[in-house]
Design an enzyme around this catalytic site. Sequence first.
Site, PDB file in Angstrom:
ATOM      1  N   ASP A   1       0.866  -1.176   0.000  1.00 61.52           N
ATOM      2  CA  ASP A   1       0.000   0.000   0.000  1.00 61.52           C
ATOM      3  C   ASP A   1       0.908   1.234   0.000  1.00 61.52           C
ATOM      4  O   ASP A   1       2.137   1.109  -0.159  1.00 61.52           O
ATOM      5  CB  ASP A   1      -1.020  -0.033   1.155  1.00 61.52           C
ATOM      6  CG  ASP A   1      -0.421   0.253   2.526  1.00 61.52           C
ATOM      7  OD1 ASP A   1       0.821   0.408   2.620  1.00 61.52           O
ATOM      8  OD2 ASP A   1      -1.191   0.335   3.502  1.00 61.52           O
TER       9      ASP A   1
ATOM     10  N   CYS B   1       2.840  -3.301   4.056  1.00 59.42           N
ATOM     11  CA  CYS B   1       2.033  -2.132   4.420  1.00 59.42           C
ATOM     12  C   CYS B   1       2.752  -1.463   5.591  1.00 59.42           C
ATOM     13  O   CYS B   1       3.936  -1.726   5.815  1.00 59.42           O
ATOM     14  CB  CYS B   1       0.580  -2.503   4.726  1.00 59.42           C
ATOM     15  SG  CYS B   1       0.285  -3.469   6.221  1.00 59.42           S
TER      16      CYS B   1
ATOM     17  N   THR C   1       2.488  -1.720   8.919  1.00 58.37           N
ATOM     18  CA  THR C   1       2.893  -2.663   9.963  1.00 58.37           C
ATOM     19  C   THR C   1       2.995  -4.102   9.468  1.00 58.37           C
ATOM     20  O   THR C   1       3.513  -4.958  10.189  1.00 58.37           O
ATOM     21  CB  THR C   1       1.850  -2.669  11.094  1.00 58.37           C
ATOM     22  OG1 THR C   1       0.582  -3.025  10.511  1.00 58.37           O
ATOM     23  CG2 THR C   1       1.738  -1.304  11.761  1.00 58.37           C
TER      24      THR C   1
ATOM     25  N   HIS D   1       8.821 -24.209   9.068  1.00 60.09           N
ATOM     26  CA  HIS D   1       7.733 -24.864   9.798  1.00 60.09           C
ATOM     27  C   HIS D   1       6.359 -24.601   9.197  1.00 60.09           C
ATOM     28  O   HIS D   1       5.512 -25.476   9.191  1.00 60.09           O
ATOM     29  CB  HIS D   1       7.709 -24.383  11.259  1.00 60.09           C
ATOM     30  CG  HIS D   1       8.811 -24.963  12.080  1.00 60.09           C
ATOM     31  ND1 HIS D   1       8.820 -24.906  13.459  1.00 60.09           N
ATOM     32  CD2 HIS D   1       9.956 -25.596  11.724  1.00 60.09           C
ATOM     33  CE1 HIS D   1       9.922 -25.497  13.919  1.00 60.09           C
ATOM     34  NE2 HIS D   1      10.641 -25.916  12.886  1.00 60.09           N
TER      35      HIS D   1
ATOM     36  N   HIS E   1       5.456 -31.196  10.815  1.00 58.63           N
ATOM     37  CA  HIS E   1       5.147 -29.855  10.296  1.00 58.63           C
ATOM     38  C   HIS E   1       4.116 -29.944   9.175  1.00 58.63           C
ATOM     39  O   HIS E   1       3.207 -29.125   9.074  1.00 58.63           O
ATOM     40  CB  HIS E   1       6.411 -29.180   9.773  1.00 58.63           C
ATOM     41  CG  HIS E   1       7.453 -28.991  10.830  1.00 58.63           C
ATOM     42  ND1 HIS E   1       7.208 -28.319  11.995  1.00 58.63           N
ATOM     43  CD2 HIS E   1       8.747 -29.424  10.904  1.00 58.63           C
ATOM     44  CE1 HIS E   1       8.293 -28.321  12.738  1.00 58.63           C
ATOM     45  NE2 HIS E   1       9.244 -28.993  12.108  1.00 58.63           N
TER      46      HIS E   1
HETATM   47  C1  RB5 Z   1      -1.915   2.789   6.292  1.00 52.59           C
HETATM   48  O1  RB5 Z   1      -1.784   4.044   6.829  1.00 52.59           O
HETATM   49  C2  RB5 Z   1      -1.750   1.717   7.357  1.00 52.59           C
HETATM   50  O2  RB5 Z   1      -2.880   1.637   8.136  1.00 52.59           O
HETATM   51  C3  RB5 Z   1      -1.438   0.403   6.695  1.00 52.59           C
HETATM   52  O3  RB5 Z   1      -0.309   0.554   5.915  1.00 52.59           O
HETATM   53  C4  RB5 Z   1      -1.153  -0.790   7.576  1.00 52.59           C
HETATM   54  O4  RB5 Z   1      -0.236  -0.483   8.580  1.00 52.59           O
HETATM   55  C5  RB5 Z   1      -2.287  -1.566   8.055  1.00 52.59           C
HETATM   56  O5  RB5 Z   1      -2.164  -2.617   8.694  1.00 52.59           O
END
Ligand code: RB5
Length: 147
Positions: free
Chosen positions: A8, A65, A67, A98, A138
């Site tokens: 993203d 993304c 996180t 695994h 596994h």
């Molecule tokens: C976008 O701002 C953020 O929410 C997205 O990149 C991500 O971290 C969502 O899990």
Amino acid sequence: MMIFLGCDHAGIDEKNSLKQMLLENNLQVTDCGIQNGEKIDYPVISQTVSDNVKKNNNALGFIICGTGIGVSIKANRNKGIRAALVYDEFSAVMAREHNNANVVCFGARTLGESKILKYTNLFLQSEYLGTTDEGRRHDNRVKMLDN
Ligand code: RB5
């Protein structure tokens, strides 16, 4: 092995660096986007990469993304997708050995480019252990994921 990349707007630079590294290693890479100047909701790009991985035998996906959490949640709603949120060296190796992950999710804001590249290499250099006699447990567990 086909590799599908997606991100993203939080992970465009990191996705582009990852793409460059994979291409330099002569891997077959498809960039599912997005590109600079674009914005996308993370479930949308996660689904695009997941659809491509499901359609192509032995394919892998890497999705970035902010996180890595949002894209991993969405990817794991697909039967047949085993998405791992990789966050350190150990999880990079375990995701392959695994869990036989076929999608790897990274956080651009939590890891940054150099760790994403390092963990990708560790993942790709590792092998799923479930095909060996010793690693049969596994494989039994991985099969349970979709049942
Ligand atoms: C976008 O701002 C953020 O929410 C997205 O990149 C991500 O971290 C969502 O899990």
